[in-house]
Design a protein around this motif. Sequence first.
Motif, PDB file in Angstrom:
ATOM      1  N   ASP A   1       3.537 -17.916 -10.574  1.00 18.62           N
ATOM      2  CA  ASP A   1       3.007 -19.506 -10.457  1.00 18.62           C
ATOM      3  C   ASP A   1       3.826 -19.959  -9.186  1.00 18.62           C
ATOM      4  O   ASP A   1       3.274 -21.169  -8.994  1.00 18.62           O
TER       5      ASP A   1
ATOM      6  N   ARG B   1      -1.538 -12.741   1.589  1.00 18.19           N
ATOM      7  CA  ARG B   1      -1.481 -13.564   0.287  1.00 18.19           C
ATOM      8  C   ARG B   1      -2.665 -12.969  -0.634  1.00 18.19           C
ATOM      9  O   ARG B   1      -2.498 -13.165  -1.911  1.00 18.19           O
TER      10      ARG B   1
ATOM     11  N   ILE C   1      -1.363 -23.209   2.222  1.00 23.23           N
ATOM     12  CA  ILE C   1      -0.068 -23.230   2.534  1.00 23.23           C
ATOM     13  C   ILE C   1       0.484 -23.429   3.689  1.00 23.23           C
ATOM     14  O   ILE C   1      -0.192 -23.230   4.792  1.00 23.23           O
TER      15      ILE C   1
ATOM     16  N   TRP D   1      -3.029 -20.130  -4.707  1.00 25.50           N
ATOM     17  CA  TRP D   1      -1.956 -21.091  -4.657  1.00 25.50           C
ATOM     18  C   TRP D   1      -2.723 -22.298  -3.529  1.00 25.50           C
ATOM     19  O   TRP D   1      -2.151 -23.106  -3.221  1.00 25.50           O
TER      20      TRP D   1
ATOM     21  N   LYS E   1       4.607 -20.980  -5.706  1.00 22.96           N
ATOM     22  CA  LYS E   1       3.978 -20.934  -4.468  1.00 22.96           C
ATOM     23  C   LYS E   1       4.858 -20.182  -3.289  1.00 22.96           C
ATOM     24  O   LYS E   1       5.864 -20.412  -3.195  1.00 22.96           O
TER      25      LYS E   1
ATOM     26  N   SER F   1      -7.253 -16.760  -3.690  1.00 22.44           N
ATOM     27  CA  SER F   1      -6.046 -17.150  -3.602  1.00 22.44           C
ATOM     28  C   SER F   1      -5.584 -18.256  -4.665  1.00 22.44           C
ATOM     29  O   SER F   1      -6.384 -19.283  -4.774  1.00 22.44           O
TER      30      SER F   1
ATOM     31  N   LYS G   1       6.571 -19.205   0.008  1.00 25.92           N
ATOM     32  CA  LYS G   1       6.846 -20.026   1.123  1.00 25.92           C
ATOM     33  C   LYS G   1       6.722 -18.869   2.207  1.00 25.92           C
ATOM     34  O   LYS G   1       7.429 -17.873   2.327  1.00 25.92           O
TER      35      LYS G   1
END
Length: 172
Positions: free
Chosen positions: A89, A76, A124, A121, A91, A119, A93
């Motif tokens: 932009d 990541r 996750i 995001w 996210k 990170s 998976k």
Amino acid sequence: MNFLEQLVSEWYEYQGYFIRRNVKFGRRARGGYVGEMDIVGYKPETRDFIHIEASTDALNWLKRKEKFERKFTNARKYYTEVFPFKEMDMKPKQIALVGFNLNPNPEITSWESLAPNGSPWGDIKVEVIHIPKFFEQINAELKNKNPQNDAIPETYPLLRAIQYSAFYNKEK
């Protein structure tokens, strides 16, 4: 690349993703890399960005989760460096494809992965797919696709073999 990574690559490419395999990231000053992503893909129509780590190891679940967590967290940090999309932009998976157990623990379907420093995001959710379920998904989609008039392209040899098997061995 092992057969499972090849099959995953073929399946997601067949589903419309642009796929890269065994992507090294984090070049070290003295040589080598921080890590490698097994399979990454991008689907322009839906703007889906996926990262899949596939493993046939026999580790217990805690050790396996620890290994996957490290791989996903390290990767990541480098997504935007390895994939410099103009707009990154979406996210990612993250999917862990694991185990051959025919009776997998149904509670193990995902976990929250903590965001590494920097990170964009946040945390996750890592989806866990058990290998038998992955094969069930493929078989379910391919069992009614007649290879004589709707053959999987020959550029996907593993999927094509599964198509023949699924079509000619479906329950009558």
